[in-house]
Enzyme design. Structure first.
Site, mmCIF file in Angstrom:
data_model
loop_
_atom_site.group_PDB
_atom_site.id
_atom_site.type_symbol
_atom_site.label_atom_id
_atom_site.label_comp_id
_atom_site.label_asym_id
_atom_site.label_seq_id
_atom_site.Cartn_x
_atom_site.Cartn_y
_atom_site.Cartn_z
ATOM 1 C CG HIS A 84 -40.610 -34.484 24.605
ATOM 2 N ND1 HIS A 84 -41.094 -35.709 24.247
ATOM 3 C CD2 HIS A 84 -40.076 -34.636 25.846
ATOM 4 C CE1 HIS A 84 -40.869 -36.579 25.213
ATOM 5 N NE2 HIS A 84 -40.243 -35.943 26.198
ATOM 6 C CG ASP A 163 -34.997 -44.137 24.149
ATOM 7 O OD1 ASP A 163 -34.443 -43.816 25.214
ATOM 8 O OD2 ASP A 163 -36.226 -44.067 23.977
ATOM 9 N NE ARG A 170 -32.774 -44.437 31.839
ATOM 10 C CZ ARG A 170 -33.418 -43.410 31.285
ATOM 11 N NH1 ARG A 170 -33.679 -43.410 30.000
ATOM 12 N NH2 ARG A 170 -33.805 -42.392 32.030
ATOM 13 C CB SER A 185 -34.358 -41.282 27.049
ATOM 14 O OG SER A 185 -35.559 -41.910 26.691
ATOM 15 C CE LYS A 189 -38.089 -41.227 23.394
ATOM 16 N NZ LYS A 189 -38.862 -41.742 24.532
#
Lengths: 436, 436
Positions: A84, A163, A170, A185, A189
């Protein structure tokens, strides 16, 4: 157990820590639409200003993770490792890394996002390949994974839906840039998509969402601690976004550069980051004993064509036009181009990389708002990066655009982005820290 | 000027001060329904935690004030002075003070609220008088004012509508108890109703919303500074709510006690507070040279029947049953009563006055939620207050209730509220500070 949303807001407002049950209740009820946005946004602001501790961050991540399905990858016996990135400018690492890691025997279940603001998105880049389908059902996702060894898709409705709701809120209430909320967050995921472990590319600098090394260290630390509490292994690489990664910014331009890298060519910085992150993925998959051995294996599959082969297989399986990869001249190309020159000569001392990303949006390569349409052909080729010498006739970048592009604004932003001085700056370091 | 709500939220989140134009824009757009609640609640939480300075508090008050009409009282030539209380238990001051001040020549344009939670509301008390109409149109309000010298009504839709929207949102997002937000809420309404100056009864202690003297001092200071910036004169009396005011809590019970006070009788503490606040009102109206002279004048009109006469006239003008005031036996009375005794003997050392207020709600005298119906006949007669001796057979209070009352719960709360010890406590002080 029953709680009052009011009391949960007041607890965080007063700087007290939440119990696990409070957070579970709050997230579950919000997901079901039983707590209104205006109470959740007050709570988010209280979290932003008063903070969440390690335990609370873990509770929040776990509650968000369990707001939806967790993809069942038990049919796949190989080690499952994902990567990620916190997002940057010219960051096409996933396009190269996922097939390379798969070619080494790692299964890579990757869900990606779209670009918003100055940061690009993997889904947008993939969609510049004609026909490429990034909206796989969970079933199709698992099937592609089994067949190719990696699969790339968008976040489905059933994956950590809390999320998606929270992020949208947000985004409009000034509560995005908080380490704990970012951690929850990302990890909710990533864990929901079924990976055993994750390698994080935490971007830092002028082209990242977190601009300071200190902030990025805090995020890396929070991600690793929270992952540990979730029973998942996470490694973090902190890499610099003080200049774009590689030489291209824009969707089909980045696919072309990624294909070069998958053929053993392409820019050195992209290859350096891909091989390092890949080395960690292989180590986490226990396919090698140390990172160095992992880096070597990734280099091998980039050089011998097996990573490229995986990529072609993936394009085929996800409906993309294989011929556009065999000959990238078939990918979308912009009709016009214009070179931008420096206002002075000397050395590139620094780049405001966010501005380069914003310039690319003005050309059509990104989105200012969620509803903006992307033009996959547009973007920027970067000719000069930090430390490079700039003469009077040296173009800094080439802008690629079609009729809709605001090329004047883009050129202005690029000139603002470059700081050129008479002194040669210290060497640019791409990899700043590794941990885990 | 155009602003983005997001930027306004971020400004306060980051602890920076707002420009006047930002606040004007935010409040005006919110009033018109063009900014969603979830952005405003995030901003309110940022205000709560990061604070608003004096200038910002003034801007906010002024913006809220101008979100609606300002009542035009220019047809009335006499001095117009109002009183406002921050709310408490057994606080029936307005019922006595307004007619007394009017009898001295002050015009008192008074808008009041309803009880919510442990605190009572003047409108509910007035409505225990059969037929009394607290929903006057602006025109009727001015007519009653001209005829009687004072008028009491609820907040109309056109008076500081931004306050009503903001208050409803603060109420459910944990953002009520902030000095600046309280200041803006109080003053925007009070200035909109057309008074030249205002006397504030800032309650402090266990039966007030602000429990500490320090907090109440801050509120008093904020009210006076903001009023000065608005060009209005404000005096503040900080009075103790560490025990109920007077001997009754509950709507018709408090009207009966107020009538006694208007006839020159009634409990000493109620009379002490009424005459002091009245003294300040007369001084602000420039009808006397000092507070002492004002206090004397108020005492005179309470003793000679002229305050009572005004009250009767007001009841008549606002549609109330005059016979129920001539003989308060005609006001609603509860069917049942029960005495609550102390669990030990000695002296009353302290009272948790909020609990007394909550006990009254369980009997039917107040509301837990906005939709609860009030039973005007129910409530509590308080027999023992701080410093009083309590013997084995001395009832602390009498509970008045009808079939719906939870008398068991009320009795429990009352017993919890009293702390009885062997030592005589220091003398209770009602008036803690005066300023302005």
């Amino acid at each position: 157990m029953h709680f009052r949303p009011y009391d949960i807001i007041a607890t965080k407002r007063d700087g007290r820590a939440h119990e696990r049950e409070e957070i579970d209740y709050f997230i579950a009820e919000y997901s079901k639409g039983r707590i209104p946005d205006y109470q959740v946004s007050a709570w988010l602001m209280a979290c932003f200003l008063n903070g969440l501790d390690e335990q609370e961050t873990f509770y929040l991540t776990d509650a968000m993770l369990h707001s939806g399905n967790i993809v069942d990858l038990s049919s796949i016996k190989q080690p499952k490792v994902d990567k990620h990135s916190t997002g940057g400018v010219g960051d096409k690492v996933s396009l190269v890394l996922a097939p390379a890691a798969a070619a080494c025997g790692v299964v890579v279940p990757m869900t990606s996002g779209r670009g918003l603001g100055f940061s690009g998105g993997t889904l947008d880049k993939l969609e510049s390949i004609p026909g490429f389908n990034v909206n796989l059902s969970e079933k199709a996702f698992v099937r592609v994974l089994e067949e190719v060894g990696y699969a790339m898709t968008g976040q489905t409705d059933t994956l950590a839906p809390a999320d998606r709701k929270l992020y949208a809120l947000r985004d409009v209430t000034g509560t995005v840039e908080n380490i704990s909320l970012i951690t929850a967050s990302i990890l909710s995921k990533k864990v929901a998509e079924g990976a055993d472990s994750i390698v994080m590319d935490v971007k830092t600098g002028s082209g990242a969402f977190i601009k300071t090394l200190d902030g990025s260290r805090k995020l890396a630390s929070s991600l690793m601690k929270t992952a540990r509490l979730l029973g998942k292994r996470v490694s973090c690489v902190i890499s610099s976004m003080d200049q774009p990664l590689g030489s291209t910014v824009g969707n089909s331009l980045e696919v072309i550069e990624s294909v070069a890298c998958l053929r053993g060519e392409g820019p050195g910085d992209l290859r350096e980051l891909v091989t390092l992150l890949g080395g960690y993925m292989l180590m986490q998959a226990r396919l090698v004993d140390d990172v160095e051995a992992g880096v070597e294996k990734i280099e091998r599959v980039l050089n011998d064509g097996s990573a490229f082969e995986r990529f072609m297989h993936s394009v085929e399986c996800q409906g993309g036009d294989v011929s556009s990869i065999e000959d990238t001249g078939n990918l979308p190309h912009a009709r016009f181009s214009e070179q931008v020159y420096g206002e002075s000569t000397g050395f590139v001392n620094s780049m405001n990389t966010e501005l380069i990303g914003v310039a690319a949006i003005y050309l059509g390569a990104g989105r200012f708002t969620k509803d903006d349409r992307i033009d996959p052909a547009t973007g920027i080729t970067v000719h000069r990066k930090i430390g490079d010498r700039v003469g009077r006739r040296d173009a800094l970048v080439t802008l690629h655009y079609n009729d809709d592009g605001d090329v004047k604004k883009a050129a202005e932003l690029v000139q603002h982005a470059y700081t050129i001085g008479p002194e040669e700056p210290p060497r640019f370091n791409l990899i700043l820290e590794v941990c885990g």
